[in-house]
Design a protein around this motif. Structure first.
Motif, PDB file in Angstrom:
ATOM      1  N   GLU A  21       0.826  -1.215   0.000  1.00  0.00           N
ATOM      2  CA  GLU A  21       0.000   0.000   0.000  1.00  0.00           C
ATOM      3  C   GLU A  21       0.861   1.267   0.000  1.00  0.00           C
ATOM      4  O   GLU A  21       0.467   2.289  -0.555  1.00  0.00           O
ATOM      5  CB  GLU A  21      -0.989  -0.046   1.172  1.00  0.00           C
ATOM      6  N   ASP A  24       1.891   1.558  -3.572  1.00  0.00           N
ATOM      7  CA  ASP A  24       0.773   2.016  -4.408  1.00  0.00           C
ATOM      8  C   ASP A  24       0.654   3.543  -4.388  1.00  0.00           C
ATOM      9  O   ASP A  24       0.326   4.153  -5.407  1.00  0.00           O
ATOM     10  CB  ASP A  24      -0.544   1.381  -3.924  1.00  0.00           C
ATOM     11  N   ILE A  25       0.902   4.143  -3.220  1.00  0.00           N
ATOM     12  CA  ILE A  25       0.858   5.618  -3.157  1.00  0.00           C
ATOM     13  C   ILE A  25       1.927   6.210  -4.073  1.00  0.00           C
ATOM     14  O   ILE A  25       1.691   7.156  -4.819  1.00  0.00           O
ATOM     15  CB  ILE A  25       1.076   6.120  -1.708  1.00  0.00           C
ATOM     16  N   VAL A  26       3.126   5.598  -4.012  1.00  0.00           N
ATOM     17  CA  VAL A  26       4.245   6.101  -4.820  1.00  0.00           C
ATOM     18  C   VAL A  26       3.932   5.960  -6.316  1.00  0.00           C
ATOM     19  O   VAL A  26       4.110   6.905  -7.092  1.00  0.00           O
ATOM     20  CB  VAL A  26       5.542   5.339  -4.462  1.00  0.00           C
TER      21      VAL A  26
ATOM     22  N   TYR B  39      -7.259   5.366   4.504  1.00  0.00           N
ATOM     23  CA  TYR B  39      -6.436   4.395   3.787  1.00  0.00           C
ATOM     24  C   TYR B  39      -6.059   3.268   4.740  1.00  0.00           C
ATOM     25  O   TYR B  39      -6.181   3.403   5.959  1.00  0.00           O
ATOM     26  CB  TYR B  39      -5.173   5.110   3.269  1.00  0.00           C
ATOM     27  N   GLN B  40      -5.550   2.166   4.202  1.00  0.00           N
ATOM     28  CA  GLN B  40      -5.197   0.991   5.000  1.00  0.00           C
ATOM     29  C   GLN B  40      -6.353   0.640   5.941  1.00  0.00           C
ATOM     30  O   GLN B  40      -7.501   0.643   5.523  1.00  0.00           O
ATOM     31  CB  GLN B  40      -3.890   1.252   5.758  1.00  0.00           C
ATOM     32  N   ARG B  83     -10.203  -4.786  -0.282  1.00  0.00           N
ATOM     33  CA  ARG B  83      -9.333  -5.779   0.356  1.00  0.00           C
ATOM     34  C   ARG B  83      -9.817  -6.135   1.761  1.00  0.00           C
ATOM     35  O   ARG B  83      -9.595  -7.241   2.251  1.00  0.00           O
ATOM     36  CB  ARG B  83      -7.938  -5.163   0.442  1.00  0.00           C
ATOM     37  N   LEU B 111      -6.393   6.405  -5.149  1.00  0.00           N
ATOM     38  CA  LEU B 111      -5.277   7.122  -4.517  1.00  0.00           C
ATOM     39  C   LEU B 111      -5.008   8.481  -5.159  1.00  0.00           C
ATOM     40  O   LEU B 111      -4.352   9.330  -4.545  1.00  0.00           O
ATOM     41  CB  LEU B 111      -4.006   6.262  -4.592  1.00  0.00           C
ATOM     42  N   LEU B 114      -5.929  11.169  -2.895  1.00  0.00           N
ATOM     43  CA  LEU B 114      -4.961  11.522  -1.850  1.00  0.00           C
ATOM     44  C   LEU B 114      -3.942  12.511  -2.413  1.00  0.00           C
ATOM     45  O   LEU B 114      -3.650  13.536  -1.799  1.00  0.00           O
ATOM     46  CB  LEU B 114      -4.266  10.254  -1.328  1.00  0.00           C
ATOM     47  N   HIS B 115      -3.413  12.199  -3.586  1.00  0.00           N
ATOM     48  CA  HIS B 115      -2.418  13.101  -4.193  1.00  0.00           C
ATOM     49  C   HIS B 115      -3.018  14.471  -4.499  1.00  0.00           C
ATOM     50  O   HIS B 115      -2.378  15.501  -4.285  1.00  0.00           O
ATOM     51  CB  HIS B 115      -1.845  12.460  -5.457  1.00  0.00           C
TER      52      HIS B 115
END
Lengths: 116, 130
Positions: A21, A24-26, B39-40, B83, B111, B114-115
Protein backbone atom coordinates in the motif's frame (compact mmCIF):
# COMPACT_ATOMS: atom_id res chain seq x y z
CA UNK A 1 4.81 23.92 -8.99
CA UNK A 2 3.70 20.58 -7.60
CA UNK A 3 4.29 19.80 -3.94
CA UNK A 4 6.76 17.00 -3.37
CA UNK A 5 5.96 13.92 -1.29
CA UNK A 6 8.26 11.49 0.49
CA UNK A 7 6.79 8.09 1.31
CA UNK A 8 8.59 6.20 4.09
CA UNK A 9 7.94 2.47 3.88
CA UNK A 10 8.66 0.77 7.21
CA UNK A 11 7.05 -2.68 6.97
CA UNK A 12 8.44 -5.96 5.68
CA UNK A 13 6.85 -7.28 2.47
CA UNK A 14 5.43 -10.35 4.24
CA UNK A 15 3.95 -8.52 7.24
CA UNK A 16 0.62 -7.58 5.65
CA UNK A 17 -0.51 -5.19 2.95
CA UNK A 18 1.40 -2.17 4.27
CA UNK A 19 4.45 -2.47 2.02
CA UNK A 20 2.27 -2.87 -1.06
CA UNK A 21 0.00 0.00 0.00
CA UNK A 22 2.98 2.32 0.53
CA UNK A 23 4.23 1.42 -2.92
CA UNK A 24 0.77 2.02 -4.41
CA UNK A 25 0.86 5.62 -3.16
CA UNK A 26 4.25 6.10 -4.82
CA UNK A 27 3.18 4.54 -8.12
CA UNK A 28 -0.08 6.53 -8.18
CA UNK A 29 1.93 9.72 -7.66
CA UNK A 30 4.30 8.70 -10.44
CA UNK A 31 1.33 8.15 -12.76
CA UNK A 32 0.36 11.79 -12.13
CA UNK A 33 3.95 12.95 -12.75
CA UNK A 34 4.25 14.27 -9.21
CA UNK A 35 7.65 14.66 -7.52
CA UNK A 36 7.75 11.61 -5.26
CA UNK A 37 10.52 10.06 -3.21
CA UNK A 38 10.52 6.66 -1.52
CA UNK A 39 12.58 5.82 1.56
CA UNK A 40 12.86 2.28 2.92
CA UNK A 41 13.43 2.27 6.63
CA UNK A 42 13.26 -0.15 9.57
CA UNK A 43 11.73 -3.49 8.43
CA UNK A 44 10.86 -1.78 5.13
CA UNK A 45 14.42 -2.48 3.94
CA UNK A 46 13.50 -6.19 3.74
CA UNK A 47 11.59 -5.23 0.59
CA UNK A 48 14.98 -4.63 -1.06
CA UNK A 49 16.53 -7.99 -0.19
CA UNK A 50 17.44 -9.98 -3.29
CA UNK A 51 16.36 -13.54 -4.13
CA UNK A 52 13.13 -13.50 -2.19
CA UNK A 53 10.72 -16.35 -2.60
CA UNK A 54 7.34 -14.82 -1.81
CA UNK A 55 5.51 -17.93 -2.97
CA UNK A 56 6.99 -19.92 -0.12
CA UNK A 57 4.81 -17.86 2.24
CA UNK A 58 1.92 -17.82 -0.25
CA UNK A 59 2.42 -14.15 -1.03
CA UNK A 60 2.67 -12.24 -4.25
CA UNK A 61 6.16 -10.97 -5.07
CA UNK A 62 6.55 -7.23 -4.55
CA UNK A 63 9.73 -7.20 -6.65
CA UNK A 64 7.91 -6.63 -9.93
CA UNK A 65 6.14 -3.61 -8.44
CA UNK A 66 9.46 -2.22 -7.23
CA UNK A 67 10.83 -2.58 -10.74
CA UNK A 68 7.88 -0.53 -11.97
CA UNK A 69 9.18 2.49 -10.05
CA UNK A 70 11.55 3.38 -12.86
CA UNK A 71 8.80 3.03 -15.47
CA UNK A 72 6.69 5.45 -13.46
CA UNK A 73 9.54 7.96 -13.37
CA UNK A 74 10.35 7.45 -9.69
CA UNK A 75 14.12 7.90 -9.48
CA UNK A 76 14.43 9.09 -5.90
CA UNK A 77 14.56 5.76 -4.07
CA UNK A 78 16.49 5.64 -0.81
CA UNK A 79 17.29 3.16 1.93
CA UNK A 80 18.33 3.79 5.51
CA UNK A 81 21.90 2.50 5.95
CA UNK A 82 21.40 1.80 9.64
CA UNK A 83 18.27 -0.27 9.01
CA UNK A 84 20.15 -2.31 6.39
CA UNK A 85 23.15 -2.85 8.65
CA UNK A 86 21.28 -4.05 11.73
CA UNK A 87 19.38 -6.56 9.55
CA UNK A 88 22.54 -7.85 7.88
CA UNK A 89 21.48 -6.68 4.43
CA UNK A 90 23.81 -5.35 1.77
CA UNK A 91 23.22 -1.97 0.18
CA UNK A 92 20.85 -2.72 -2.73
CA UNK A 93 21.52 -1.51 -6.27
CA UNK A 94 17.97 -0.24 -6.61
CA UNK A 95 18.13 2.31 -3.79
CA UNK A 96 20.59 4.92 -2.63
CA UNK A 97 21.80 4.23 0.91
CA UNK A 98 21.59 7.17 3.31
CA UNK A 99 23.02 7.84 6.76
CA UNK A 100 20.97 9.51 9.48
CA UNK A 101 22.21 13.03 8.65
CA UNK A 102 21.29 12.57 5.00
CA UNK A 103 17.85 11.28 6.03
CA UNK A 104 17.30 14.39 8.15
CA UNK A 105 18.13 16.52 5.10
CA UNK A 106 15.81 14.39 2.99
CA UNK A 107 12.90 15.03 5.34
CA UNK A 108 13.58 18.77 5.06
CA UNK A 109 13.66 18.63 1.29
CA UNK A 110 10.14 17.29 0.79
CA UNK A 111 6.96 19.31 1.26
CA UNK A 112 4.96 16.38 2.68
CA UNK A 113 5.81 13.06 4.27
CA UNK A 114 3.71 9.89 4.58
CA UNK A 115 4.98 7.08 6.82
CA UNK A 116 3.43 3.64 6.55
CA UNK B 1 -4.97 27.11 6.53
CA UNK B 2 -6.03 24.22 4.31
CA UNK B 3 -5.60 20.76 5.82
CA UNK B 4 -5.71 17.32 4.25
CA UNK B 5 -6.19 14.59 6.85
CA UNK B 6 -5.25 10.96 6.25
CA UNK B 7 -6.27 8.15 8.60
CA UNK B 8 -4.71 4.67 8.52
CA UNK B 9 -6.31 3.04 11.56
CA UNK B 10 -9.59 1.38 12.47
CA UNK B 11 -12.27 2.96 14.66
CA UNK B 12 -11.18 0.99 17.73
CA UNK B 13 -7.65 2.49 17.57
CA UNK B 14 -7.12 5.61 19.69
CA UNK B 15 -5.54 7.25 16.63
CA UNK B 16 -8.93 7.26 14.88
CA UNK B 17 -10.38 9.23 17.78
CA UNK B 18 -7.35 11.56 17.79
CA UNK B 19 -7.84 12.20 14.07
CA UNK B 20 -11.49 13.08 14.66
CA UNK B 21 -10.63 15.41 17.55
CA UNK B 22 -7.96 17.05 15.40
CA UNK B 23 -10.37 17.48 12.49
CA UNK B 24 -12.95 19.05 14.82
CA UNK B 25 -10.29 21.42 16.18
CA UNK B 26 -9.24 22.40 12.64
CA UNK B 27 -12.77 23.56 11.82
CA UNK B 28 -13.34 25.10 15.26
CA UNK B 29 -10.28 27.29 14.70
CA UNK B 30 -11.63 28.48 11.36
CA UNK B 31 -9.40 26.43 9.10
CA UNK B 32 -10.47 24.33 6.14
CA UNK B 33 -10.36 20.57 5.56
CA UNK B 34 -9.90 19.99 1.83
CA UNK B 35 -10.38 16.24 2.16
CA UNK B 36 -10.37 13.33 4.58
CA UNK B 37 -8.69 10.29 3.07
CA UNK B 38 -9.08 6.91 4.81
CA UNK B 39 -6.44 4.39 3.79
CA UNK B 40 -5.20 0.99 5.00
CA UNK B 41 -7.15 -0.03 8.14
CA UNK B 42 -8.59 3.51 8.17
CA UNK B 43 -11.31 2.17 5.88
CA UNK B 44 -12.80 0.42 8.95
CA UNK B 45 -13.32 3.83 10.53
CA UNK B 46 -15.89 4.51 7.80
CA UNK B 47 -17.69 1.15 8.06
CA UNK B 48 -21.32 1.46 9.13
CA UNK B 49 -21.68 -2.00 10.65
CA UNK B 50 -19.39 -1.44 13.60
CA UNK B 51 -21.41 -1.99 16.78
CA UNK B 52 -20.02 -0.18 19.82
CA UNK B 53 -21.09 -1.01 23.38
CA UNK B 54 -23.47 1.64 24.73
CA UNK B 55 -21.05 2.95 27.31
CA UNK B 56 -18.24 3.47 24.77
CA UNK B 57 -17.59 6.15 22.19
CA UNK B 58 -19.13 5.26 18.83
CA UNK B 59 -16.32 6.65 16.67
CA UNK B 60 -17.68 5.53 13.28
CA UNK B 61 -20.99 7.27 14.03
CA UNK B 62 -19.15 10.38 15.21
CA UNK B 63 -17.06 10.42 12.04
CA UNK B 64 -20.18 10.03 9.90
CA UNK B 65 -22.03 12.82 11.69
CA UNK B 66 -18.99 15.11 11.57
CA UNK B 67 -18.52 14.63 7.82
CA UNK B 68 -22.26 15.06 7.12
CA UNK B 69 -22.69 18.08 9.35
CA UNK B 70 -19.81 19.98 7.77
CA UNK B 71 -20.38 18.56 4.27
CA UNK B 72 -16.78 17.45 4.07
CA UNK B 73 -15.19 15.48 1.27
CA UNK B 74 -14.77 12.07 2.94
CA UNK B 75 -12.94 9.66 0.65
CA UNK B 76 -12.27 5.99 1.42
CA UNK B 77 -9.60 4.33 -0.72
CA UNK B 78 -11.38 1.82 -2.92
CA UNK B 79 -8.50 -0.68 -3.21
CA UNK B 80 -7.88 -0.69 0.55
CA UNK B 81 -11.63 -0.98 1.22
CA UNK B 82 -12.26 -3.88 -1.17
CA UNK B 83 -9.33 -5.78 0.36
CA UNK B 84 -10.89 -5.34 3.82
CA UNK B 85 -14.51 -5.99 2.93
CA UNK B 86 -15.74 -2.41 3.21
CA UNK B 87 -18.18 -2.09 0.30
CA UNK B 88 -20.82 0.38 -0.85
CA UNK B 89 -23.88 -0.89 -2.70
CA UNK B 90 -22.24 -0.43 -6.10
CA UNK B 91 -19.16 -2.50 -5.21
CA UNK B 92 -21.21 -5.15 -3.38
CA UNK B 93 -23.26 -5.59 -6.57
CA UNK B 94 -20.14 -5.60 -8.77
CA UNK B 95 -18.47 -8.37 -6.76
CA UNK B 96 -21.71 -10.14 -5.80
CA UNK B 97 -21.28 -9.70 -2.06
CA UNK B 98 -24.26 -9.75 0.27
CA UNK B 99 -23.14 -7.06 2.73
CA UNK B 100 -23.07 -3.31 2.19
CA UNK B 101 -21.26 -1.46 4.97
CA UNK B 102 -20.38 1.90 3.45
CA UNK B 103 -22.69 4.67 2.34
CA UNK B 104 -23.03 8.45 2.33
CA UNK B 105 -21.35 10.68 3.37
CA UNK B 106 -18.40 8.50 2.40
CA UNK B 107 -17.25 8.05 -1.17
CA UNK B 108 -15.05 5.26 -2.50
CA UNK B 109 -12.31 6.51 -4.78
CA UNK B 110 -8.67 5.98 -5.74
CA UNK B 111 -5.28 7.12 -4.52
CA UNK B 112 -5.38 10.00 -6.99
CA UNK B 113 -7.70 11.67 -4.48
CA UNK B 114 -4.96 11.52 -1.85
CA UNK B 115 -2.42 13.10 -4.19
CA UNK B 116 -4.94 15.70 -5.28
CA UNK B 117 -5.62 16.62 -1.64
CA UNK B 118 -1.88 16.81 -0.89
CA UNK B 119 -1.44 19.25 -3.77
CA UNK B 120 -4.39 21.35 -2.66
CA UNK B 121 -3.63 21.49 1.08
CA UNK B 122 -1.07 23.53 2.99
CA UNK B 123 -0.61 20.66 5.43
CA UNK B 124 -1.10 16.91 5.25
CA UNK B 125 -1.70 15.45 8.70
CA UNK B 126 -1.60 11.65 9.02
CA UNK B 127 -2.98 9.50 11.82
CA UNK B 128 -2.14 5.82 12.21
CA UNK B 129 -0.76 3.21 14.54
CA UNK B 130 -2.20 2.76 18.03
Amino acid sequence: MSKSLLVISRQAPWSGPSAREALDIVLAGGAFDLPIGLLFMDDGVFQLASDQNARAVQQKDLGANLQALELFGIDDVFACNHSLEVRGLNAPASAQGLGSDAIAHLLDRYDQVITL
Amino acid sequence: MKFAIALYSAAHAPSSRRALLFAQAVLADGHEIVRLFFYQDGVYSASNNIVTPQDEQDITRQWREFVSQHQLDGVVCIAAALRRGVLNSEEAARYQRSAVNLDAPWALSGLGQLHDAIQDADRLICFGGP
